[in-house]
Design an enzyme around this catalytic site. Structure first.
Site, mmCIF file in Angstrom:
data_model
loop_
_atom_site.group_PDB
_atom_site.id
_atom_site.type_symbol
_atom_site.label_atom_id
_atom_site.label_comp_id
_atom_site.label_asym_id
_atom_site.label_seq_id
_atom_site.Cartn_x
_atom_site.Cartn_y
_atom_site.Cartn_z
ATOM 1 C CG HIS A 186 -0.154 -0.016 2.511
ATOM 2 N ND1 HIS A 186 0.411 1.109 3.054
ATOM 3 C CD2 HIS A 186 0.182 -1.027 3.335
ATOM 4 C CE1 HIS A 186 1.042 0.802 4.161
ATOM 5 N NE2 HIS A 186 0.934 -0.500 4.350
ATOM 6 C CB THR A 219 0.396 0.356 11.233
ATOM 7 O OG1 THR A 219 1.192 1.515 11.046
ATOM 8 C CG2 THR A 219 -1.041 0.658 10.859
ATOM 9 N NE ARG A 269 -1.413 -0.398 6.871
ATOM 10 C CZ ARG A 269 -1.923 -1.083 7.897
ATOM 11 N NH1 ARG A 269 -3.174 -0.876 8.280
ATOM 12 N NH2 ARG A 269 -1.180 -1.985 8.539
ATOM 13 C CD GLU A 273 2.496 -5.402 8.084
ATOM 14 O OE1 GLU A 273 2.716 -6.610 7.839
ATOM 15 O OE2 GLU A 273 3.213 -4.476 7.649
ATOM 16 C CE1 TYR A 285 6.396 -4.967 14.567
ATOM 17 C CE2 TYR A 285 5.301 -4.046 12.641
ATOM 18 C CZ TYR A 285 6.461 -4.482 13.282
ATOM 19 O OH TYR A 285 7.677 -4.433 12.634
ATOM 20 N NE ARG A 307 10.922 -1.475 11.741
ATOM 21 C CZ ARG A 307 11.593 -0.803 10.807
ATOM 22 N NH1 ARG A 307 12.823 -0.396 11.030
ATOM 23 N NH2 ARG A 307 11.044 -0.551 9.641
ATOM 24 C CG HIS A 345 -0.457 -4.770 4.851
ATOM 25 N ND1 HIS A 345 -0.967 -3.579 5.314
ATOM 26 C CD2 HIS A 345 -1.522 -5.477 4.392
ATOM 27 C CE1 HIS A 345 -2.284 -3.563 5.148
ATOM 28 N NE2 HIS A 345 -2.640 -4.708 4.593
ATOM 29 N N GLY A 346 3.881 -4.311 4.221
ATOM 30 C CA GLY A 346 5.324 -4.522 4.316
ATOM 31 C C GLY A 346 5.671 -5.950 4.717
#
Ligand code: DG2
Length: 248
Positions: free
Chosen positions: A10, A22, A61, A88, A91, A115, A182-183
């Site tokens: 995104h 996020t 997103r 995603e 987290y 991370r 997502h990442g």
């Protein structure tokens, strides 16, 4: 016989801009992100890559990025499949926290382990947190599968069955598939596609809003390892920005 898979993280979100973790919090794109999404669609047209089917997460997103990109490519009419398995990574207790403050509080080693390590999840998020999804009706169908935290390995475990059962099937049917996610859900998929080791995946970052194209052979092995970013220069700059998050 080759298959065409397009991956698109995104565009920049409101919380990417604020440097906040996020995960499953449903924040929207900011103006920069909307611009990246439109540019992503234009790049598809310029490269004659027209998706036949879209896969997205259940997060706005990703959904809004796909809508803007497909509209720019005049492909807003294609079939859409949304699935939480493309969300995603959850987290955990880091959701809503400032990345720079977290780095300062816990130090670089712990920060990077949370991370980017393959199998160390952050502490779980309490169900009564304002950033929890435990009472979100959009995930009512997940039952006990609803995560309270995830590491990258957990993402791969929930994503791979969906890759096998749905995404691969559309590729086998000769469809050009666009996955807007997502990442970290895309890092998990790229790890699988490129056969990246558990250690080496720590160094891989995905830029926002730039299509990454994979031509796959009949065994779903990338013909060009790592795929091809449609704007390599912008991708390199954005990858660096993602890698440095929290440190500036
Ligand atoms: C970011 C990734 O996810 O953050 O959840 O904060 O792609 O949905 O913006 P996305 C988040 P990092 O793992 O790169 O810190």
């Amino acid at each position: 016989m080759t298959y065409t898979l397009i991956l698109l993280r995104h565009g920049h979100s409101e919380w990417n801009a604020k440097n906040l973790f996020t995960g499953w919090v449903d924040v929207d794109l900011n103006d920069q992100g909307r611009g990246e999404a439109v540019r992503g669609g234009e790049l598809l047209v310029e490269n004659k890559l027209l998706p036949d089917v879209l896969y997205t997460s259940r997060l706005k997103r990703a959904i809004n990025t796909a809508n803007l990109a497909l509209e720019a490519a005049d492909r807003g009419w294609i079939d859409v499949k949304r699935d939480w398995r493309l969300n995603e990574r959850h987290y955990g207790a880091l959701q809503g926290k400032d990345k720079a403050q977290t780095l300062a509080e816990y130090g670089e080693e712990q920060f990077m382990q949370w991370r980017r390590s393959y199998d160390t999840p952050p502490p779980p998020l309490s169900d009564d947190s304002e950033f929890s999804q435990a009472h979100d009706p959009r995930y009512a169908d997940l039952g006990d599968a609803l995560p309270r935290t995830e590491c990258l390995k957990d993402v791969l475990v929930r994503l791979l069955p969906y890759w096998e059962s749905d995404i691969k099937e559309d590729l086998k049917a000769s469809k050009t598939v666009l996955v807007t996610a997502h990442g970290n859900s895309l890092r998990a998929l790229v790890k699988h596609l490129d056969g990246i080791s558990d250690d080496a995946i720590a160094a891989l970052n995905i830029p926002t809003g730039i299509p990454l194209v994979y031509e796959l052979d009949e065994n779903f092995v990338p013909i060009t390892p790592g795929g091809t970013y449609l704007d390599a220069e912008a991708a390199a700059a954005s990858i660096q920005a993602v890698a440095n998050q929290g440190k500036n």
